[in-house]
Design a protein around this motif. Structure first.
Motif, PDB file in Angstrom:
ATOM      1  N   GLY A  25     -18.035  -2.928   6.821  1.00  0.00           N
ATOM      2  CA  GLY A  25     -18.539  -1.591   6.566  1.00  0.00           C
ATOM      3  C   GLY A  25     -17.538  -0.749   5.803  1.00  0.00           C
ATOM      4  N   ALA A  26     -17.861   0.534   5.624  1.00  0.00           N
ATOM      5  CA  ALA A  26     -17.011   1.419   4.819  1.00  0.00           C
ATOM      6  C   ALA A  26     -15.589   1.553   5.376  1.00  0.00           C
ATOM      7  CB  ALA A  26     -17.669   2.788   4.681  1.00  0.00           C
ATOM      8  N   PRO A  27     -15.393   1.810   6.688  1.00  0.00           N
ATOM      9  CA  PRO A  27     -14.027   1.952   7.190  1.00  0.00           C
ATOM     10  C   PRO A  27     -13.196   0.684   6.997  1.00  0.00           C
ATOM     11  CG  PRO A  27     -15.604   2.840   8.770  1.00  0.00           C
ATOM     12  CD  PRO A  27     -16.395   2.083   7.743  1.00  0.00           C
ATOM     13  N   ALA A  28     -13.784  -0.475   7.325  1.00  0.00           N
ATOM     14  CA  ALA A  28     -13.045  -1.729   7.191  1.00  0.00           C
ATOM     15  C   ALA A  28     -12.747  -2.045   5.727  1.00  0.00           C
ATOM     16  CB  ALA A  28     -13.835  -2.875   7.819  1.00  0.00           C
ATOM     17  N   LEU A  29     -13.704  -1.747   4.850  1.00  0.00           N
ATOM     18  CA  LEU A  29     -13.477  -1.993   3.429  1.00  0.00           C
ATOM     19  C   LEU A  29     -12.358  -1.094   2.902  1.00  0.00           C
ATOM     20  CD1 LEU A  29     -14.155  -3.319   0.755  1.00  0.00           C
ATOM     21  CD2 LEU A  29     -16.011  -1.679   0.448  1.00  0.00           C
ATOM     22  N   LEU A  30     -12.369   0.168   3.306  1.00  0.00           N
ATOM     23  CA  LEU A  30     -11.320   1.083   2.867  1.00  0.00           C
ATOM     24  C   LEU A  30      -9.950   0.598   3.329  1.00  0.00           C
ATOM     25  CD1 LEU A  30     -10.453   3.751   1.560  1.00  0.00           C
ATOM     26  CD2 LEU A  30     -10.869   4.871   3.756  1.00  0.00           C
ATOM     27  N   LEU A  31      -9.844   0.139   4.560  1.00  0.00           N
ATOM     28  CA  LEU A  31      -8.570  -0.352   5.069  1.00  0.00           C
ATOM     29  C   LEU A  31      -8.125  -1.595   4.314  1.00  0.00           C
ATOM     30  CD1 LEU A  31      -9.150   0.160   8.903  1.00  0.00           C
ATOM     31  CD2 LEU A  31      -7.678   1.514   7.403  1.00  0.00           C
ATOM     32  N   SER A  32      -9.052  -2.493   3.985  1.00  0.00           N
ATOM     33  CA  SER A  32      -8.711  -3.702   3.239  1.00  0.00           C
ATOM     34  C   SER A  32      -8.196  -3.356   1.848  1.00  0.00           C
ATOM     35  CB  SER A  32      -9.937  -4.619   3.116  1.00  0.00           C
ATOM     36  OG  SER A  32     -10.300  -5.130   4.370  1.00  0.00           O
ATOM     37  N   VAL A  33      -8.866  -2.410   1.201  1.00  0.00           N
ATOM     38  CA  VAL A  33      -8.482  -2.012  -0.154  1.00  0.00           C
ATOM     39  C   VAL A  33      -7.125  -1.308  -0.146  1.00  0.00           C
ATOM     40  CG1 VAL A  33      -9.064  -0.421  -2.025  1.00  0.00           C
ATOM     41  CG2 VAL A  33     -10.820  -1.904  -1.063  1.00  0.00           C
ATOM     42  N   LEU A  34      -6.928  -0.388   0.800  1.00  0.00           N
ATOM     43  CA  LEU A  34      -5.655   0.335   0.859  1.00  0.00           C
ATOM     44  C   LEU A  34      -4.510  -0.587   1.248  1.00  0.00           C
ATOM     45  CD1 LEU A  34      -6.674   3.726   2.511  1.00  0.00           C
ATOM     46  CD2 LEU A  34      -6.044   3.308   0.129  1.00  0.00           C
ATOM     47  N   ALA A  35      -4.804  -1.622   2.037  1.00  0.00           N
ATOM     48  CA  ALA A  35      -3.750  -2.562   2.419  1.00  0.00           C
ATOM     49  C   ALA A  35      -3.175  -3.250   1.191  1.00  0.00           C
ATOM     50  CB  ALA A  35      -4.292  -3.595   3.402  1.00  0.00           C
ATOM     51  N   ALA A  36      -3.999  -3.467   0.179  1.00  0.00           N
ATOM     52  CA  ALA A  36      -3.517  -4.106  -1.052  1.00  0.00           C
ATOM     53  C   ALA A  36      -2.513  -3.220  -1.763  1.00  0.00           C
ATOM     54  CB  ALA A  36      -4.696  -4.420  -1.978  1.00  0.00           C
ATOM     55  N   THR A  37      -2.670  -1.892  -1.638  1.00  0.00           N
ATOM     56  CA  THR A  37      -1.707  -0.992  -2.277  1.00  0.00           C
ATOM     57  C   THR A  37      -0.376  -0.992  -1.543  1.00  0.00           C
ATOM     58  OG1 THR A  37      -2.362   0.962  -0.984  1.00  0.00           O
ATOM     59  CG2 THR A  37      -3.597   0.522  -3.006  1.00  0.00           C
ATOM     60  N   ALA A  38      -0.346  -1.502  -0.310  1.00  0.00           N
ATOM     61  CA  ALA A  38       0.893  -1.655   0.462  1.00  0.00           C
ATOM     62  C   ALA A  38       1.749  -0.401   0.409  1.00  0.00           C
ATOM     63  CB  ALA A  38       1.687  -2.853  -0.054  1.00  0.00           C
ATOM     64  N   PRO A  39       1.313   0.701   1.054  1.00  0.00           N
ATOM     65  CA  PRO A  39       2.016   1.980   0.929  1.00  0.00           C
ATOM     66  C   PRO A  39       3.518   1.921   1.163  1.00  0.00           C
ATOM     67  CG  PRO A  39      -0.035   2.268   2.129  1.00  0.00           C
ATOM     68  CD  PRO A  39       0.136   0.794   1.933  1.00  0.00           C
ATOM     69  N   LEU A  40       3.945   1.266   2.240  1.00  0.00           N
ATOM     70  CA  LEU A  40       5.379   1.235   2.542  1.00  0.00           C
ATOM     71  C   LEU A  40       6.128   0.369   1.538  1.00  0.00           C
ATOM     72  CD1 LEU A  40       7.693   2.101   4.310  1.00  0.00           C
ATOM     73  CD2 LEU A  40       7.084   0.304   5.951  1.00  0.00           C
ATOM     74  N   MET A  41       5.533  -0.725   1.109  1.00  0.00           N
ATOM     75  CA  MET A  41       6.193  -1.580   0.128  1.00  0.00           C
ATOM     76  C   MET A  41       6.376  -0.840  -1.196  1.00  0.00           C
ATOM     77  SD  MET A  41       5.201  -5.404  -1.267  1.00  0.00           S
ATOM     78  CE  MET A  41       3.833  -4.902  -2.310  1.00  0.00           C
ATOM     79  N   VAL A  42       5.358  -0.059  -1.596  1.00  0.00           N
ATOM     80  CA  VAL A  42       5.464   0.705  -2.837  1.00  0.00           C
ATOM     81  C   VAL A  42       6.546   1.775  -2.716  1.00  0.00           C
ATOM     82  CG1 VAL A  42       4.265   2.311  -4.370  1.00  0.00           C
ATOM     83  CG2 VAL A  42       3.091   0.263  -3.563  1.00  0.00           C
ATOM     84  N   VAL A  43       6.509   2.534  -1.609  1.00  0.00           N
ATOM     85  CA  VAL A  43       7.465   3.637  -1.443  1.00  0.00           C
ATOM     86  C   VAL A  43       8.894   3.123  -1.277  1.00  0.00           C
ATOM     87  CG1 VAL A  43       8.135   5.564   0.041  1.00  0.00           C
ATOM     88  CG2 VAL A  43       5.725   5.181  -0.487  1.00  0.00           C
ATOM     89  N   ALA A  44       9.075   2.062  -0.496  1.00  0.00           N
ATOM     90  CA  ALA A  44      10.429   1.573  -0.222  1.00  0.00           C
ATOM     91  C   ALA A  44      10.922   0.567  -1.250  1.00  0.00           C
ATOM     92  CB  ALA A  44      10.475   0.937   1.166  1.00  0.00           C
ATOM     93  N   GLY A  45      10.008  -0.127  -1.923  1.00  0.00           N
ATOM     94  CA  GLY A  45      10.425  -1.157  -2.869  1.00  0.00           C
ATOM     95  C   GLY A  45      10.198  -0.807  -4.320  1.00  0.00           C
ATOM     96  N   VAL A  46       8.960  -0.433  -4.660  1.00  0.00           N
ATOM     97  CA  VAL A  46       8.611  -0.206  -6.068  1.00  0.00           C
ATOM     98  C   VAL A  46       9.191   1.109  -6.587  1.00  0.00           C
ATOM     99  CG1 VAL A  46       6.699   0.156  -7.670  1.00  0.00           C
ATOM    100  CG2 VAL A  46       6.516  -1.599  -5.895  1.00  0.00           C
ATOM    101  N   VAL A  47       9.069   2.186  -5.805  1.00  0.00           N
ATOM    102  CA  VAL A  47       9.514   3.502  -6.277  1.00  0.00           C
ATOM    103  C   VAL A  47      11.015   3.548  -6.561  1.00  0.00           C
ATOM    104  CG1 VAL A  47       9.753   5.936  -5.660  1.00  0.00           C
ATOM    105  CG2 VAL A  47       7.574   4.773  -5.290  1.00  0.00           C
ATOM    106  N   PRO A  48      11.900   3.109  -5.637  1.00  0.00           N
ATOM    107  CA  PRO A  48      13.331   3.114  -5.960  1.00  0.00           C
ATOM    108  C   PRO A  48      13.668   2.241  -7.169  1.00  0.00           C
ATOM    109  CG  PRO A  48      13.025   2.888  -3.594  1.00  0.00           C
ATOM    110  CD  PRO A  48      11.677   2.724  -4.224  1.00  0.00           C
ATOM    111  N   THR A  49      12.963   1.110  -7.306  1.00  0.00           N
ATOM    112  CA  THR A  49      13.195   0.247  -8.461  1.00  0.00           C
ATOM    113  C   THR A  49      12.812   0.953  -9.746  1.00  0.00           C
ATOM    114  OG1 THR A  49      12.746  -1.708  -7.105  1.00  0.00           O
ATOM    115  CG2 THR A  49      12.655  -1.995  -9.492  1.00  0.00           C
TER     116      THR A  49
END
Length: 522
Positions: A25-49
């Motif tokens: 459903g919508a909530p599970a799909l949203l969580l699956s999609v946002l998980a791909a963006t990996a918020p902590l990995m982007v903030v801690a890994g991609v942004v400093p790089t």
């Protein structure tokens, strides 16, 4: 769509060659999609790089700009998702708008791009786990050992039901999002030497030799939102759920990443963020947290940094498996790939193939890594960074082409007037994405830290060009040799259901033929 009979055709449900509907459903799909963006990995890994390697202070502003471009893209893309339900998403849309041959080319670009991005995450996953083992248990473990374990665990999860995956991804996503917001607010409430400054949002901060590659890094942070249509066949209400999830994902990513990257500039001071990022690299966030929130919070953050990477690995794995499934169903890969597992309804063969390719790539990088334990060159600076940016290039190319395809799709169907404003936003997005693509390729040498004439600065982006050529050539071959297969590229389950209906009609009509011509009275 045919209605009112047993031969009713659904564009998103089917047998054997369809993903199991009503799974997510919508909530599970949203969580699956946002998980791909990996918020902590982007903030801690991609942004400093991005701060350090590209030397650009205005990363928060780049997230706002790219978020606006992707929102413009999504108006047409979301409307297209209401008309086409296909696990091949981007390539299916391109096929419907620009023709089957272009769709074939796009399918291989999508498969290569998402596969490369997914495989790249094994590098940083293995490196972070080996680092934690060395720090807490004083054992040196080569990065590729936990990376191979990651391949195995992802393979197991990839064969499970998508709703089970969504729950796993959702829990990890919520925890890492909360943790990130905690240290974001700690940075803002305990600022660095320059206080709370909005300097990072100034247009003048976008100067630097690596602007094009910085845009590619930022795009990589957003990659995931466009995956929502991949799950259309598995949702309960694809006409509404998919578009809603896309816009929520873009809005979340834009605000979250712009705020988090700005908070980092506040913690270090805008004048120092580039230098500190160059010194600390991916350890910057943890160093800043240790000073403000202590060792305990930093240790917890390290754990969920790793689980966040795993969530991204699994999410991208699921997407690659579904693209492979759609291509197998359309005749662009062996037909066996276009089948689902009876027990879970998951694209098992596509999942298996991605695991095999991942295994092979990790082994190659492991064998060629001659650096000592703890050196990030092979797993992070090469496997993760190179793969992430090459994959992002492919996704940018796909989205730009899909924006053009949206315009063609509605114009060819006489809906240009009704969809006029969406066609305009798609056109603007296509131009903007084209500019980002050109600048990213132009500045690729900055990412490598090599001179502009270095072979890799063309070889790595050339992987995307090679994928496009393979797909286009194969599409042309199908057009000549197997026109019926060529005609159904991008049609997916709709074509399958039409075939079933035609076969049923033919079977029903066959016995009646001789009787009508036999002369026997009724």
């Amino acid at each position: 769509m045919l209605t009112g009979s047993s031969t009713e055709i659904s564009t998103f449900k089917g047998e054997q060659r369809a993903l199991r509907a009503d799974r997510i459903g919508a909530p599970a799909l949203l969580l699956s999609v946002l998980a791909a963006t990996a918020p902590l990995m982007v903030v801690a890994g991609v942004v400093p790089t991005t701060f350090g390697a590209m030397g650009i202070v205005g990363v928060p502003l780049l997230f706002v700009i790219v978020g606006a471009v992707l929102a413009l893209f999504s108006f047409g893309y979301a409307e297209m998702s209401r008309h086409v339900h296909n696990a091949g998403a981007l390539y299916a849309y391109i096929s419907r708008g620009l023709g089957s041959t272009m769709g074939a080319g796009a399918s291989y670009v999508a498969l290569f791009a998402y596969s490369i991005m997914q495989i790249g995450t094994y590098g940083i996953f293995g490196f972070e786990i080996s680092g934690q083992i060395a720090e807490h248990w004083q054992h040196n473990v080569a990065w590729w050992i936990p990376a191979l374990c990651g391949v195995a665990i992802t393979a197991v999860f990839g064969a499970l039901k998508i709703d089970l995956n969504a729950r796993t991804l959702g829990v990890l996503l919520l925890i890492e999002t909360v943790l990130t917001l905690v240290f974001d607010f700690s940075f803002v409430t305990d600022p660095g030497p320059q206080g709370v400054s909005l300097h990072a949002f100034s247009p003048g901060t976008l100067s630097g030799a690596g602007l094009g590659t910085a845009l590619c890094f930022v795009i990589a942070g957003f990659v995931g939102f466009e995956q929502a249509p991949v799950y259309a066949e598995e949702t309960s209400d694809p006409q509404r759920v998919v578009s809603k999830v896309m816009f929520l994902a873009i809005g979340f990513a834009t605000v979250f990443f712009a705020f988090s990257s700005w908070a980092i500039t506040v913690a270090t001071g805008p004048a120092h963020v580039v230098g500190d990022s160059q010194k600390q690299s991916a350890n910057l966030i943890f160093a800043l947290n240790q000073d403000r929130l202590g060792n305990g919070f930093t240790d917890v953050l390290n754990v969920f940094f790793i689980t966040g990477i795993f969530a991204s690995m699994l999410s991208f794995h699921n997407v690659v498996a579904r693209y492979a499934f759609a291509m197998g169903r359309d005749g662009l890969l062996p037909s066996a790939v276009g089948r689902t597992a009876k027990s879970s309804g998951a694209p098992a063969m596509g999942s298996f193939l991605q695991s095999v390719v991942s295994l092979a790539v990790v082994i190659v990088f492991a064998v060629t890594d001659d650096k000592p334990n703890g050196d990030p060159t092979a797993p992070v600076l090469r496997l993760f960074t190179w793969a992430g940016n090459v994959g992002a290039l492919g996704v940018v190319l796909l989205m730009g082409t899909a924006a053009v395809a949206v315009i063609a799709f509605f114009v060819k169907r006489g809906a240009a007037g009704v969809q006029a404003w969406r066609l305009v936003t798609s056109g603007v997005a296509a131009v903007a994405l084209g500019v980002i693509f050109v600048y990213s390729v132009k500045d690729f040498s900055v990412l490598l830290g090599a001179n502009p004439g270095h072979g890799l600065r063309w070889i790595l982006p050339g992987i995307i060009a090679l994928a496009a050529v393979i797909g286009l050539v194969y599409g042309l071959v199908l057009r000549v040799k197997r026109p019926e297969v060529h005609a159904r590229i991008g049609q997916g389950n709709e074509a399958f259901q039409l075939e079933k209906a035609a076969a049923a009609a033919s079977a029903a009509a066959a016995p009646a033929g001789p009787a009508e011509g036999s002369g026997t009275p009724a």
